[in-house]
Every structure is written in C-alpha cells, then in structure tokens.
Design a protein around this motif. Structure first.
Motif, PDB file in Angstrom:
ATOM      1  N   SER A 102      -3.933  11.031   0.606  1.00  0.00           N
ATOM      2  CA  SER A 102      -3.942  10.191  -0.584  1.00  0.00           C
ATOM      3  C   SER A 102      -4.562  10.911  -1.779  1.00  0.00           C
ATOM      4  N   TRP A 103      -4.196  10.481  -2.975  1.00  0.00           N
ATOM      5  CA  TRP A 103      -4.733  11.016  -4.224  1.00  0.00           C
ATOM      6  C   TRP A 103      -4.626   9.929  -5.280  1.00  0.00           C
ATOM      7  N   LEU A 104      -5.411  10.065  -6.336  1.00  0.00           N
ATOM      8  CA  LEU A 104      -5.405   9.100  -7.421  1.00  0.00           C
ATOM      9  C   LEU A 104      -5.143   9.808  -8.742  1.00  0.00           C
ATOM     10  N   SER A 137       0.814  -1.206   0.000  1.00  0.00           N
ATOM     11  CA  SER A 137       0.000   0.000   0.000  1.00  0.00           C
ATOM     12  C   SER A 137       0.849   1.257   0.000  1.00  0.00           C
ATOM     13  N   CYS A 138       2.161   1.111   0.065  1.00  0.00           N
ATOM     14  CA  CYS A 138       3.045   2.268   0.109  1.00  0.00           C
ATOM     15  C   CYS A 138       3.515   2.642  -1.282  1.00  0.00           C
ATOM     16  N   ASP A 169       3.334   8.102   3.434  1.00  0.00           N
ATOM     17  CA  ASP A 169       3.756   8.061   2.038  1.00  0.00           C
ATOM     18  C   ASP A 169       2.626   8.432   1.072  1.00  0.00           C
ATOM     19  N   HIS A 170       2.701   9.639   0.509  1.00  0.00           N
ATOM     20  CA  HIS A 170       1.746  10.063  -0.517  1.00  0.00           C
ATOM     21  C   HIS A 170       2.445  10.747  -1.683  1.00  0.00           C
ATOM     22  N   GLN A 198       4.462  10.025  -7.369  1.00  0.00           N
ATOM     23  CA  GLN A 198       4.527   9.061  -6.257  1.00  0.00           C
ATOM     24  C   GLN A 198       5.183   7.786  -6.769  1.00  0.00           C
ATOM     25  N   PRO A 258      -4.694  17.176  -3.272  1.00  0.00           N
ATOM     26  CA  PRO A 258      -4.423  16.850  -1.866  1.00  0.00           C
ATOM     27  C   PRO A 258      -3.616  17.956  -1.193  1.00  0.00           C
ATOM     28  N   ALA A 302       1.709   5.171   6.359  1.00  0.00           N
ATOM     29  CA  ALA A 302       0.705   6.217   6.209  1.00  0.00           C
ATOM     30  C   ALA A 302       1.318   7.565   5.859  1.00  0.00           C
TER      31      ALA A 302
END
Length: 200
Positions: A114-116, A8-9, A163-164, A74, A126, A161
């Motif tokens: 977080s962002w996509l 998830s990182c 890491d974004h 990222q 973000p 958490a």
C-alpha cells in the motif's frame, strides 16, 4: 453480501468484466484514478501527489541515473463484483507532451504494498514487480497511451489485497533524458478533464 469490503480496493485501469450471473459481459470505465503521484530520485523526500497543483504524473529517464522520475497510479475497483471474470483490462494514461522518440517505452509495474498519495516519495516508495505487466510506446504524439493489464485486474478482483495499482517507469531509465508528463486526477481544466487516467 461479500465477506470482504470492496471499498478498500483501488486500481488504475480500463476493463471489461464478465459477471458470473448473468453471463453477459459488462463494460466498466473507471475515470479518473483514485490516487496518483510521481517520485524523484534527485528530490528523495519531496511529496508530489497530494497538492491540487500537481496536475501531472511525471516519468523521466536520466543517463547519469541521478534524475530518474517515476509515476504511481491506482484506481477504485469497487464497481467490479467479486468473482468476476475479467476478459480485458486496459489502463490508459494521457501524455501531455511529445518527445518525438518512437522507441520510448514506458512500463506499468504492479505495486505490491500500500501507498498514499499524500505521503509517497522516493525514500518511502512501495515495492513493485521488476518485470512490467504491460509496456507501451509513448514517445510519439500526445493523448492516451494504452497498457493491457488484464492479469493484474483479475488478481485484484479475486483478492482485494492484491490491488495497489502500478508504478510507471521508463523501461530504459539511463538511456535518454526523455520525460513524459501524464495528466493526473487533479486536472480540472476543461480541455484536460477527459484526459485524466482511466481504466476500461
């Protein structure tokens, strides 16, 4: 087995991690980024990151402040063991153009939520740290521009958490009309595939 999921990182950067055991240093290069995009103040609802044709991360200043563009990047840190000591971390973005401005300075600002890539735009961007983790002179010549981001990578290795990735911006956003286009992860051309964002 670690108590958290490293998958998830994500993050964009170049680093050297010293493992707790053994104590020898290991160099890891992450290329390309796991996601990247750019956002435009003058097109606040436009998404520019998910399409395969978005082959650049664009960063632009604007004297009236109306046409500011910012990048986001990222990288995946899954290859860095939890608890590692990070001796050095360098994120590199490759400039595809030369603004011939030796004082042009871009900064990497740590993103704090977080962002996509498929959803990010100016209107839902973000939050990020006001002060840059690292800056680099980017206005002279093309090719890789290096940003030392060791503390951000160490924080991400310590706590997933954190890491974004980073927001990339001109550090004088209303001073010039200068714009740099950085090669993105979508670039698959033979001449540019090696220029995609990397972390060492």
């Amino acid at each position: 087995m670690y108590a958290r999921s490293l998958s998830s990182c994500f993050l964009a950067v170049a680093l050297m991690a010293t493992l707790v055991a053994p104590a020898a240093a290991t160099t890891i290069v992450v290329q390309p980024s796991s996601q990247d995009a750019f956002i435009r103040k003058n097109f606040p609802n436009r998404i520019a990151g998910a399409s395969p044709t978005n082959k650049r991360i664009r960063v632009q200043a604007s004297p009236p402040g109306t046409q500011i563009w910012r990048g986001l990047v990222q990288f995946s840190l899954v290859g860095i063991p939890f608890g590692s000591t990070v001796n050095s971390a360098v994120a590199e973005l490759s400039a595809g153009n030369n603004e011939t401005n030796p004082t042009l300075t871009h900064g990497l600002h740590r993103i704090t939520a977080s962002w996509l890539q498929s959803e990010v735009k100016w209107n839902n961007a973000p939050p990020f740290d006001a002060s840059p983790t690292a800056t680099a002179l980017v206005g002279s010549g093309t090719g890789f521009k290096a940003f030392t981001v060791t503390p951000d990578i160490q924080a991400a290795v310590n706590l997933c958490a954190a890491d974004h990735g980073w927001l990339v911006k001109d550090e004088a956003e209303t001073a010039t009309n200068d714009a740099i286009n950085y090669v993105s992860l979508e670039e698959l051309g033979a001449a540019d595939i090696g220029e995609r964002p990397r972390l060492t």
